[in-house]
Structure formats: C-alpha cells, structure tokens
Design a protein around this motif. Structure first.
Motif, PDB file in Angstrom:
ATOM      1  N   SER A 376     -16.340  -6.709 -20.868  1.00  7.89           N
ATOM      2  CA  SER A 376     -14.791  -6.992 -20.361  1.00  7.89           C
ATOM      3  C   SER A 376     -15.092  -8.218 -19.547  1.00  7.89           C
ATOM      4  N   LEU A 377     -13.895  -8.830 -19.305  1.00  6.64           N
ATOM      5  CA  LEU A 377     -13.897 -10.108 -18.121  1.00  6.64           C
ATOM      6  C   LEU A 377     -14.260  -9.656 -16.890  1.00  6.64           C
ATOM      7  N   GLU A 378     -14.056  -8.453 -16.340  1.00  6.91           N
ATOM      8  CA  GLU A 378     -14.453  -7.798 -15.212  1.00  6.91           C
ATOM      9  C   GLU A 378     -15.932  -7.635 -15.102  1.00  6.91           C
ATOM     10  N   GLU A 379     -16.462  -7.236 -16.152  1.00  4.66           N
ATOM     11  CA  GLU A 379     -17.994  -6.996 -16.277  1.00  4.66           C
ATOM     12  C   GLU A 379     -18.762  -8.230 -16.562  1.00  4.66           C
ATOM     13  N   GLU A 380     -18.192  -9.350 -16.954  1.00  2.50           N
ATOM     14  CA  GLU A 380     -18.678 -10.672 -17.052  1.00  2.50           C
ATOM     15  C   GLU A 380     -18.755 -11.241 -15.710  1.00  2.50           C
ATOM     16  N   TYR A 381     -17.677 -11.186 -14.616  1.00  2.00           N
ATOM     17  CA  TYR A 381     -17.699 -11.695 -13.584  1.00  2.00           C
ATOM     18  C   TYR A 381     -18.822 -10.798 -12.622  1.00  2.00           C
ATOM     19  N   ASP A 382     -18.936  -9.565 -12.818  1.00  2.00           N
ATOM     20  CA  ASP A 382     -19.727  -8.474 -12.044  1.00  2.00           C
ATOM     21  C   ASP A 382     -21.071  -9.303 -12.259  1.00  2.00           C
ATOM     22  N   SER A 384     -21.941 -12.472 -13.412  1.00  2.00           N
ATOM     23  CA  SER A 384     -22.232 -13.712 -12.776  1.00  2.00           C
ATOM     24  C   SER A 384     -22.272 -13.795 -11.407  1.00  2.00           C
ATOM     25  N   MET A 385     -21.550 -12.810 -10.659  1.00  6.01           N
ATOM     26  CA  MET A 385     -21.720 -12.708  -9.408  1.00  6.01           C
ATOM     27  C   MET A 385     -23.007 -12.122  -8.833  1.00  6.01           C
ATOM     28  N   ARG A 404     -28.575  -8.848 -19.092  1.00  8.93           N
ATOM     29  CA  ARG A 404     -27.424  -7.891 -19.112  1.00  8.93           C
ATOM     30  C   ARG A 404     -28.207  -6.409 -19.351  1.00  8.93           C
TER      31      ARG A 404
END
Length: 424
Positions: A376-382, A384-385, A404
């Motif tokens: 999800s977009l939230e998981e991709e953000y987590d 990358s950060m 991942r």
C-alpha cells in the motif's frame, strides 16, 4: 569471491488429480581466501577461485535432492590490502601477559629478534632464570644453527625455510599473535607433529612498521585465565583441557580442520547482547512449521571413580512432544526406565518420519511460498523512510542493501530489512 545462485527443482504429481509444481531456493557459495603478491598472478588465482565455486555448485546439485542451477543472481568480490608479517626491533609485552611470567622478551635493538627468541626457547634452561632476556648469554649458541637463510626483519616464510633447513634435528616452531583486543591467536603451526616444538609470540607495535618476536616458555600459564593448575592446550584452537587424555581425544578431530579460535560474545550488564531476547524482535523471525521438544529426567548417583565428592547424573526417562503448524500437537510421549537414550533415539526417528509425512502434505497443499502482495502507499512510505533493519535493529549504512521482507505464508509486508537478514 561470493556467488549468489538460484536453484529450482520439480516436484512430480503423486496422482492424476494433482499437478506438478516447482520449488526454488537461493544459496551462497564462497571461495577460499587468496593472497596475491604480484599482478602477474591475478588471472591464475581468479581462475582457481572460479573453479572452486564451480565445484561447490556441482556438489550442491549432486547432493541436493534434485536441485538444478537456474540462474546466477549476483557476484561479490572483496579485496583488502595484505600486510606481510615481519618481525624486528623491540616491543613491550602487554601488561596482562607480562604479569603471568610466561613470556621472555629479548632485549635487543636490531632486527634479529626471531633469532634471539628461538635461542631462548632452545637454551633458556641453560642460563640464569632471572636474566633470560639478556641476549649476550646466547651468543655462544648461535654457531649451533644455520641462520643464513633468514632475512631481517623475519617473515613467516623465512621461518618455514629455517625449519626445513634444520629438519635433521627435528625442530618445530609455532608462532602466535596478539590481536587488537590483546587476545592470543594462531599465526602458524608446524606441520612436523613429532618434532620438538617451540612456541614464539609475535606482537605488532602500532607505531612501528614491524613487530617483535618473543619466547613463550610456559604456554599453559600464558593461556590459563584462572587458577594455577597445569592446562593441556590444543594449539590448533587454543582450547584447554584438564588432562592429556581429553586433549588427545579432542585433537583427533580438531586437527582435521584449519587453525581456529572459538570466540563468544562479551557479557555486558550481566547479559550476552547477541543472545538477549530484549535486543532481538523475535516476532520478526520466520517460525518453523514443526518443532520437536525433548526433556530428559535424571537421578543423582554417587561417582566412586572421582577423587572429589560429586554426584553423577544418570538418565532415567524423557518426555517428547512434536508441535505442528498453528501450534497443533502432532505427537506426544513419555518413557521411564532403563536405556532411555536408545529409546529416545528410536522414537525421535519415528517422530521425524511422521513429521516428514505431514510436512510433505503441507508442501503439496501450499505448492510454493506465497509471493509478496502489492504494498500500500503507507507501506511504501514506511519502507522508503526506514533507517534501520526491523529484524536485527541495526541501522542501514551506505553499503547496506535494503529489501522488503514479507511473510511467506500470508504474503504480507513485514518491514525493511538487510538483504542478509532477510535471507537468513
């Protein structure tokens, strides 16, 4: 050189209703360490490393129950500057070793410290014990040996040549070193097992180009950490034993391998950091589908063969349990009586066969590990950060490869991880 290879194997269908499926795995293959002293040897050594890895791949395919090489996913070649060990000049014995009175430091100003260390080992008992480090006492013994093949400062290669030149009097020289943590390690062992072995320690001075050779006259005292009882030392791994019989039994297997030293993590605040549950997120580990738990019971009996008053444990029985997927109890049993070890081995083999049948059923049902689902977009953000591995909790650096990590049973994303942590 390290090669990352992907293997596959086909599981044929058991009956007409089932479809054959393919299983894959990844495996690392490493070559041995090579020392290149001239650019002229690069091509030959590189070919040797490639041939060694090819042989390891062939062995894996031959012994791997149907695995076939599918592709080479990566190759890692690492180099480091090689420093040739040479001994010369003078050096101070580390205080924690000096206090043991097991090392004699030749008091010389030239680069012939190996010659003096060797003479002290050979003739230290022929001089005044209180002044063994005074080099003038050993001048009369120099004519007994041929030092013409040595170069100064002296390297390990020179020591090997010197030992071969004096094989008629059966001289063996073991060389030990002091690492950065001031711990003893093995640098060179003589191949002549029946020779009169002499022990020399090499200490590198951090502020000088060359190190310094010193004589070891009491190796048991040098390596013994506590007490004053004599210890029998295995020079191949530096483990100590209470008697010579145990040492002989250990060396029969130990000398089949290269020199090594067992190292354990240091205790910090009463805990071993690597083994502490608090420093590892156990929930991030992939769990085994089947686990066998065994618990032995024992009775205390008098040991009449010992010279001290101790009790001996005699096994009287056991409990055995096998836990399967979803914490389901697959098998449980207990036994009390004689020959408990033999009974346990027989039952463990039977339990293993039962586990293999159920594991085969799980493989047929799942076919293959579930691939990672789209993040999800939230998981991709987590991801990358993320600045640390969620498995080992160590930070990512410029050399880290961030990947991942996902659950192979559900396909769900679990977090960012080092490639090594994700593959282990």
């Amino acid at each position: 050189m390290t090669l990352l290879c992907k293997f596959k194997r086909i599981h044929p269908s058991v009956d007409e209703e089932e479809v054959e499926f393919m299983e894959t795995t990844e495996q690392y293959f490493n070559s041995s360490l090579k020392i290149i002293l001239s650019p002229l040897y690069i091509n030959r050594i590189f070919c040797d490393m490639v041939n060694q890895i090819d042989n390891n791949v062939e062995i894996f395919e031959r012994n791997g129950s149907g695995w076939i090489l599918d592709e080479v996913k990566g190759c890692d070649i690492r180099t480091a500057q090689f420093e040739i060990l040479k001994g010369g000049c003078s050096c101070i014995i580390p205080s924690h070793l000096k206090n043991k009175n097991a090392i004699v430091n030749p008091d010389n100003k030239e680069n012939d410290c190996f010659v003096l260390a060797f003479l002290i080992c050979m003739h230290g008992d022929s001089v005044d014990n209180r002044h063994r480090g005074i080099i003038s006492q050993y001048e009369k013994f120099k004519t007994h040996y041929d030092f013409s093949s040595l170069k100064f400062p002296t390297s390990l290669k020179d020591i090997i040549a010197f030992e071969k030149r004096h094989k008629h009097i059966k001289i063996g020289i073991n060389v030990f070193g002091i690492d950065q943590e001031e711990q003893l390690n093995v640098l060179r062992l003589t191949p002549h097992a029946n020779s009169r072995t002499h022990k020399i320690v090499y200490i590198q001075d951090a502020f000088k180009q060359h190190g310094h050779y010193m004589s070891i006259l009491n190796f048991s005292r040098l390596i013994n950490r506590q007490g004053h009882h004599r210890k029998f030392v295995c020079y191949n791994c530096l483990n100590t034993f209470g008697d010579e019989k145990r040492l002989d039994s250990h060396q029969q297997l130990c000398f089949e391998f290269k020199t090594q030293k067992v190292s354990v993590p240091s205790v910090v605040d009463g805990k071993i950091p690597f083994c502490s549950f608090e420093s590892k997120k156990l929930s991030n580990k992939l769990k085994c589908n089947f686990v066998i738990y065994g618990d032995f019971e024992a009775m205390l009996t008098d040991d009449n063969t010992s010279t001290t008053s101790i009790d001996k444990h005699k096994i009287s029985g056991y409990n055995l349990a096998v836990i399967g997927p979803n914490k389901k109890l697959v098998h449980i049993s207990k036994y009390r009586g004689p020959n408990s070890i033999d009974k346990f081995i027989d039952e463990e083999s039977a339990s293993e066969s039962q586990v293999n049948l159920q594991a085969s059923f799980c493989i047929q049902r799942n076919k293959i590990h579930i691939a990672m689902k789209q993040l999800s977009l939230e998981e991709e953000y987590d991801f990358s950060m993320a600045d640390s591995c969620h498995i080992c909790e160590h930070d990512f650096d410029h050399q880290s490869i961030k990947v991942r990590d996902h659950d192979h049973n559900t396909g769900l994303f679990r977090g960012a991880a080092h490639r090594e942590c994700n593959a282990s």
